[in-house]
Motif scaffolding. Structure first.
Motif, PDB file in Angstrom:
ATOM      1  N   GLY A  70       0.814  -1.219   0.000  1.00 47.94           N
ATOM      2  CA  GLY A  70       0.000   0.000   0.000  1.00 47.94           C
ATOM      3  C   GLY A  70       0.845   1.264   0.000  1.00 47.94           C
ATOM      4  O   GLY A  70       0.625   2.175  -0.813  1.00 47.94           O
ATOM      5  N   TRP A  71       1.838   1.307   0.889  1.00 49.86           N
ATOM      6  CA  TRP A  71       2.682   2.512   0.961  1.00 49.86           C
ATOM      7  C   TRP A  71       3.663   2.596  -0.205  1.00 49.86           C
ATOM      8  O   TRP A  71       4.027   3.688  -0.627  1.00 49.86           O
ATOM      9  N   MET A  73       2.880   1.706  -3.218  1.00 52.50           N
ATOM     10  CA  MET A  73       2.026   2.303  -4.258  1.00 52.50           C
ATOM     11  C   MET A  73       1.849   3.805  -4.033  1.00 52.50           C
ATOM     12  O   MET A  73       1.878   4.602  -4.973  1.00 52.50           O
ATOM     13  N   ASP A  74       1.676   4.207  -2.772  1.00 55.66           N
ATOM     14  CA  ASP A  74       1.554   5.642  -2.448  1.00 55.66           C
ATOM     15  C   ASP A  74       2.786   6.410  -2.918  1.00 55.66           C
ATOM     16  O   ASP A  74       2.688   7.546  -3.375  1.00 55.66           O
ATOM     17  N   ALA A  77       2.389   7.103  -6.572  1.00 51.27           N
ATOM     18  CA  ALA A  77       1.072   7.575  -7.035  1.00 51.27           C
ATOM     19  C   ALA A  77       1.194   8.912  -7.759  1.00 51.27           C
ATOM     20  O   ALA A  77       1.561   9.926  -7.159  1.00 51.27           O
ATOM     21  N   ALA A  86      -4.065   2.529  -3.700  1.00 48.77           N
ATOM     22  CA  ALA A  86      -3.122   2.252  -2.619  1.00 48.77           C
ATOM     23  C   ALA A  86      -3.836   2.176  -1.270  1.00 48.77           C
ATOM     24  O   ALA A  86      -3.492   1.352  -0.409  1.00 48.77           O
TER      25      ALA A  86
END
Length: 399
Positions: A70-71, A73-74, A77, A86
């Motif tokens: 998730g992070w 992907m952040d 982004a 994300a």
């Protein structure tokens, strides 16, 4: 729990840097926070069912991969849609870890559920206190993208290693909660539980109280910025830090400390009695921040009090759920109740809209009204209703 906490509690540090670099609207950026909370909470019933069926280790191993991804992907982004994607991935990771750990604690310690859930949830509340300073410093020195990437990978790897130590609970036989804690002898499945009106009364109270705290959690950075306090240098115990960074560290410590404290108190004096005093305290603290918060020391004090009176919902509500609906399916049931946090998060963007003129008073007043109302509902509606429900269930169980 401590390692996954940043996904929620360090988010506010990233909001303004993301807005400055991308030009995206604050309400659009904060929608990703709501998406994260919704996914984190609304999938916990499924994750809790997996824990009840397969044990905790595999669920947390899965969670570690999603939390890291998730992070990562952040950090890459370059569109608002990718930020939202994300948030979904990070939400799955956080939910796997959170739901598993709290459900496990409720099963291990049937006589001290409030304290056990509180100590476990304290990791989530206080875990970010240690890392907000290095994260804040890395955002300033290397940019928010690097901070997302570095901490995302580090947190995910450590959660993966710790997951290997998790074991399925074998609670001690014959251990009972204190007589003053009203507990059921009947084990309800999640499907049976959601057909009971009492569950929905508990759910609504959870939503109302969670909403106020989540608004402040997500918006404390923008509030400090609007009031011209965010970068003010503050000295505490010989350390000088920007006011926002110091406030977040103190807030997260309070948020963590209150969970075992209020869990312990609720084990001793009853769930609803504890709810009454802490919900009342939270509402009054919001009004205090509204009236006195433009003073830097008052800002830090009342922000800390809001977190102190808010964080305990994550120990008391899982405990009251297991007390009322049994311990056999505690992970799935507590996970189902935990979706209330996701429902509450849908109100977070509303705070950005209400405060778009830079006036936060409407947000504080609304939060105070609903929280104080919840205090009286817990004491004078929930307490007698729950006692009747459990007395009837236990009477029928004895036949």
């Amino acid at each position: 729990m401590g390692l996954v906490a940043n996904l929620q509690y360090a988010w506010t540090l990233f909001v303004n840097p993301i807005q400055i670099k991308t030009g995206w609207a604050l309400s659009a950026i904060q929608l990703s926070f709501s998406i994260f909370i919704v996914v984190e909470t609304w999938l916990v019933p499924v994750e809790g069912w997996m824990v009840d069926k397969f044990g905790p280790r595999i669920v947390i191993l899965i969670g570690s991969v999603f939390a890291a991804a998730g992070w990562v992907m952040d950090s890459y982004a370059n569109s608002i849609e990718m930020l939202y994607a994300a948030a979904v991935v990070a939400g799955i990771g956080a939910g796997c870890v959170y739901g598993t750990c709290v459900g496990n604690a409720l099963k291990w310690f049937p006589d001290k559920r409030g304290l056990a859930a509180g100590l476990t949830a304290a990791g989530f509340g206080a875990g970010a206190a240690i890392t907000v300073i290095p994260i804040g410093n890395m955002i300033l020195s290397d940019g928010y993208e690097h901070a997302f990437l570095f901490f995302g990978l580090a947190q995910g790897a450590l959660i993966f290693c710790l997951a290997l130590l998790m074991t399925k609970p074998t609670p001690p036989k014959g251990v009972q909660a204190a007589p003053r804690i009203v507990t059921t002898k009947v084990d309800y499945t999640s499907g049976q539980m959601i057909r009971k009106p009492l569950f929905w009364l508990i759910y609504v109270i959870f939503v109302v109280v969670a909403a106020g705290g989540l608004m402040v959690t997500a918006q404390i950075g923008p509030i400090a910025k609007d009031w011209g306090l965010a970068k003010l240098p503050m000295v505490l115990f010989g350390t000088t830090l920007p006011l926002l960074t110091m406030t977040l560290s103190i807030d997260n410590l309070c948020n963590g400390f209150t969970r075992p404290l209020c869990g312990f108190i609720s084990d001793r004096f009853g769930r609803e009695n504890t709810m009454f005093f802490v919900f009342l305290g939270e509402g009054l603290s919001m009004l205090g921040l509204m009236h006195f918060g433009k003073d830097p020391y008052a800002f830090m004090t009342f922000a800390a009090l809001i977190f102190l009176f808010w964080g305990e919902i994550f120990s008391i509500f899982p405990a009251i759920c297991a007390d009322t609906f049994g311990v056999k399916n505690a992970a799935g049931n507590a996970g189902t109740l935990y979706t209330a946090k996701g429902t509450a998060s849908l109100l977070v963007p509303l705070a950005s809209i209400l405060s778009s003129t830079g006036d936060w008073n409407t947000v504080f007043i609304a939060g105070a009204i609903v929280t104080i109302t919840a205090a009286f509902a817990a004491k004078f509606i929930l307490a007698p209703a729950r006692k009747r429900f459990i007395d009837d269930a236990n009477k029928n169980a004895g036949h």
